[in-house]
Scaffold this motif. Structure first.
Motif, PDB file in Angstrom:
ATOM      1  N   TYR A   8       0.944  -1.277  -0.119  1.00  0.00           N
ATOM      2  CA  TYR A   8       0.063  -0.055  -0.016  1.00  0.00           C
ATOM      3  C   TYR A   8       0.712   1.071  -0.197  1.00  0.00           C
ATOM      4  O   TYR A   8       0.623   2.270  -0.679  1.00  0.00           O
ATOM      5  CB  TYR A   8      -0.735   0.108   1.233  1.00  0.00           C
ATOM      6  CG  TYR A   8      -1.515   1.258   1.396  1.00  0.00           C
ATOM      7  CD1 TYR A   8      -2.725   1.751   0.590  1.00  0.00           C
ATOM      8  CD2 TYR A   8      -1.343   2.200   2.486  1.00  0.00           C
ATOM      9  CE1 TYR A   8      -3.527   2.783   0.898  1.00  0.00           C
ATOM     10  CE2 TYR A   8      -2.002   3.337   2.529  1.00  0.00           C
ATOM     11  CZ  TYR A   8      -3.045   3.825   1.824  1.00  0.00           C
ATOM     12  OH  TYR A   8      -3.781   4.938   2.216  1.00  0.00           O
ATOM     13  N   THR A   9       1.945   1.228   0.779  1.00  0.00           N
ATOM     14  CA  THR A   9       2.793   2.255   0.931  1.00  0.00           C
ATOM     15  C   THR A   9       3.428   2.731  -0.318  1.00  0.00           C
ATOM     16  O   THR A   9       3.692   3.841  -0.924  1.00  0.00           O
ATOM     17  CB  THR A   9       3.776   2.221   2.075  1.00  0.00           C
ATOM     18  OG1 THR A   9       3.185   1.988   3.377  1.00  0.00           O
ATOM     19  CG2 THR A   9       4.787   3.371   2.195  1.00  0.00           C
ATOM     20  N   SER A  49      -3.794  17.083  -4.002  1.00  0.00           N
ATOM     21  CA  SER A  49      -4.278  16.577  -2.823  1.00  0.00           C
ATOM     22  C   SER A  49      -5.440  15.615  -2.937  1.00  0.00           C
ATOM     23  O   SER A  49      -5.531  14.447  -2.386  1.00  0.00           O
ATOM     24  CB  SER A  49      -4.252  17.420  -1.866  1.00  0.00           C
ATOM     25  OG  SER A  49      -3.100  18.136  -1.822  1.00  0.00           O
ATOM     26  N   SER A  50      -6.630  15.967  -3.492  1.00  0.00           N
ATOM     27  CA  SER A  50      -7.765  15.322  -3.491  1.00  0.00           C
ATOM     28  C   SER A  50      -7.845  14.487  -4.221  1.00  0.00           C
ATOM     29  O   SER A  50      -8.316  13.074  -3.842  1.00  0.00           O
ATOM     30  CB  SER A  50      -9.060  16.486  -3.760  1.00  0.00           C
ATOM     31  OG  SER A  50      -8.836  16.630  -5.119  1.00  0.00           O
ATOM     32  N   VAL A  51      -7.391  14.099  -5.213  1.00  0.00           N
ATOM     33  CA  VAL A  51      -7.329  12.853  -6.350  1.00  0.00           C
ATOM     34  C   VAL A  51      -6.284  11.832  -5.662  1.00  0.00           C
ATOM     35  O   VAL A  51      -6.765  10.721  -5.556  1.00  0.00           O
ATOM     36  CB  VAL A  51      -6.800  13.366  -7.866  1.00  0.00           C
ATOM     37  CG1 VAL A  51      -6.482  11.916  -8.587  1.00  0.00           C
ATOM     38  CG2 VAL A  51      -7.572  14.174  -8.357  1.00  0.00           C
ATOM     39  N   GLY A  57      -7.428   6.236  -0.345  1.00  0.00           N
ATOM     40  CA  GLY A  57      -8.271   5.976   0.766  1.00  0.00           C
ATOM     41  C   GLY A  57      -8.186   6.739   1.988  1.00  0.00           C
ATOM     42  O   GLY A  57      -8.486   6.157   3.145  1.00  0.00           O
ATOM     43  N   ILE A  58      -7.625   7.778   1.807  1.00  0.00           N
ATOM     44  CA  ILE A  58      -7.520   8.821   2.994  1.00  0.00           C
ATOM     45  C   ILE A  58      -8.830   9.896   2.807  1.00  0.00           C
ATOM     46  O   ILE A  58      -8.985  10.679   1.876  1.00  0.00           O
ATOM     47  CB  ILE A  58      -6.084   9.598   3.047  1.00  0.00           C
ATOM     48  CG1 ILE A  58      -5.354   8.638   3.233  1.00  0.00           C
ATOM     49  CG2 ILE A  58      -5.998  10.561   4.134  1.00  0.00           C
ATOM     50  CD1 ILE A  58      -3.591   9.081   3.091  1.00  0.00           C
ATOM     51  N   GLY A 202      -7.194   5.701   6.137  1.00  0.00           N
ATOM     52  CA  GLY A 202      -7.869   6.255   7.248  1.00  0.00           C
ATOM     53  C   GLY A 202      -8.602   7.617   7.248  1.00  0.00           C
ATOM     54  O   GLY A 202      -8.705   8.095   6.142  1.00  0.00           O
ATOM     55  N   VAL A 203      -9.009   8.101   8.262  1.00  0.00           N
ATOM     56  CA  VAL A 203      -9.806   9.249   8.141  1.00  0.00           C
ATOM     57  C   VAL A 203      -8.788  10.518   9.263  1.00  0.00           C
ATOM     58  O   VAL A 203      -8.624  10.094  10.224  1.00  0.00           O
ATOM     59  CB  VAL A 203     -11.137   9.394   9.059  1.00  0.00           C
ATOM     60  CG1 VAL A 203     -11.965  10.556   8.950  1.00  0.00           C
ATOM     61  CG2 VAL A 203     -11.911   8.185   8.020  1.00  0.00           C
ATOM     62  N   ILE A 204      -8.747  11.531   8.584  1.00  0.00           N
ATOM     63  CA  ILE A 204      -7.952  12.673   9.254  1.00  0.00           C
ATOM     64  C   ILE A 204      -9.111  13.851   9.536  1.00  0.00           C
ATOM     65  O   ILE A 204      -9.623  14.282   8.837  1.00  0.00           O
ATOM     66  CB  ILE A 204      -6.947  13.280   8.376  1.00  0.00           C
ATOM     67  CG1 ILE A 204      -5.866  12.128   8.263  1.00  0.00           C
ATOM     68  CG2 ILE A 204      -6.199  14.545   9.361  1.00  0.00           C
ATOM     69  CD1 ILE A 204      -4.765  12.428   7.384  1.00  0.00           C
TER      70      ILE A 204
END
Length: 242
Positions: A8-9, A49-51, A57-58, A202-204
């Motif tokens: 994933y990274t 950043s948004s794309v 999946g952030i 994750g969710v920030i």
């Protein structure tokens, strides 16, 4: 599970580079053509950043944006716990901004060239470099453009909510009268843990509070009192929402 995190990274890093190459010219060219091209550049920075965030999946949840006057420049301060904080800034702040960055980042091929157009590089170990960065930030604020500062001065790898604040941003605030906007970033260190390069989806959450007025804080004692007030406000925001 570590093997999946590595995959994933590597996927996230490769995608970041590809999107940087795609959007890089659209970010740089408006700023090269005109000093007012920053607003156009930031449209593409947010798009980058948004794309990237969507594809890896952030997600970001922003709270308290009603405290921000879009026509008012601010000195944004935030808690710096993760390298993933970089895309948080354009996703959370819908103003044209300039950020302070470590000089070492300017040496990264392509990335350093692109980000140099919207960042002020500083060598924190060099007094002349720090002084020069302050002068650049003052000129930016004079143009009505907000700045973003991590007043801890470095990434927080401790178990404390915040590291002690450096005073530079608060001297600038009290001298210019520009209000300070605290921004608490919660969850970035879960997406990329402190001390690790591995990432996960994750969710920030990003929380804004009401702005802190700076016009009544003058002199060295005033800078210290302003820094203490901002530290206490940001610490309370972090402890409340973690």
């Amino acid at each position: 599970m570590k093997i999946f995190q590595w995959i994933y990274t590597l996927y996230a890093a490769l995608l970041f580079i590809i999107l940087m190459l795609i959007f890089g010219l659209f970010i740089v060219i408006p700023l090269l053509l005109s000093s007012r091209g920053g607003k156009i550049s930031f449209v593409f920075i947010r798009l980058w950043s948004s794309v990237w965030s969507f594809l890896v999946g952030i997600r970001y949840q922003v709270h308290g944006r009603e405290h921000i006057d879009p026509n008012q420049p601010y000195i944004y301060i935030f808690n710096h716990r993760s390298f993933i904080d970089a895309p948080v800034i354009p996703m959370a702040i819908h103003q044209e901004v300039r950020a302070i960055g470590k000089k070492e980042l300017s040496k990264i091929p392509v990335f350093g060239f692109i980000v140099s157009r919207v960042a002020v590089w500083v060598d924190r170990k060099d007094a002349d470099s720090r002084k020069e960065s302050v002068e650049k930030l003052l000129k930016i604020l004079e143009k009505g453009i907000s700045i973003v500062v991590a007043p801890e001065g470095t990434r927080n790898n401790s178990g404390q909510a915040l590291l002690p604040f450096q005073k530079g941003a608060f001297r600038i605030a009290s001298e210019t009268g520009i209000p300070i906007m605290p921004m608490a970033v919660i969850g970035a260190d879960r997406v990329m843990k402190r001390g690790s390069i591995l990432m996960r989806p994750g969710v920030i959450d990003i929380y804004f509070s009401s702005a802190i007025e700076t016009t009544t804080y003058s002199g060295e004692e005033g800078h210290i009192r302003l820094a203490d007030k901002c530290f206490n406000r940001l610490e309370a925001m972090i402890l409340t929402h973690e």
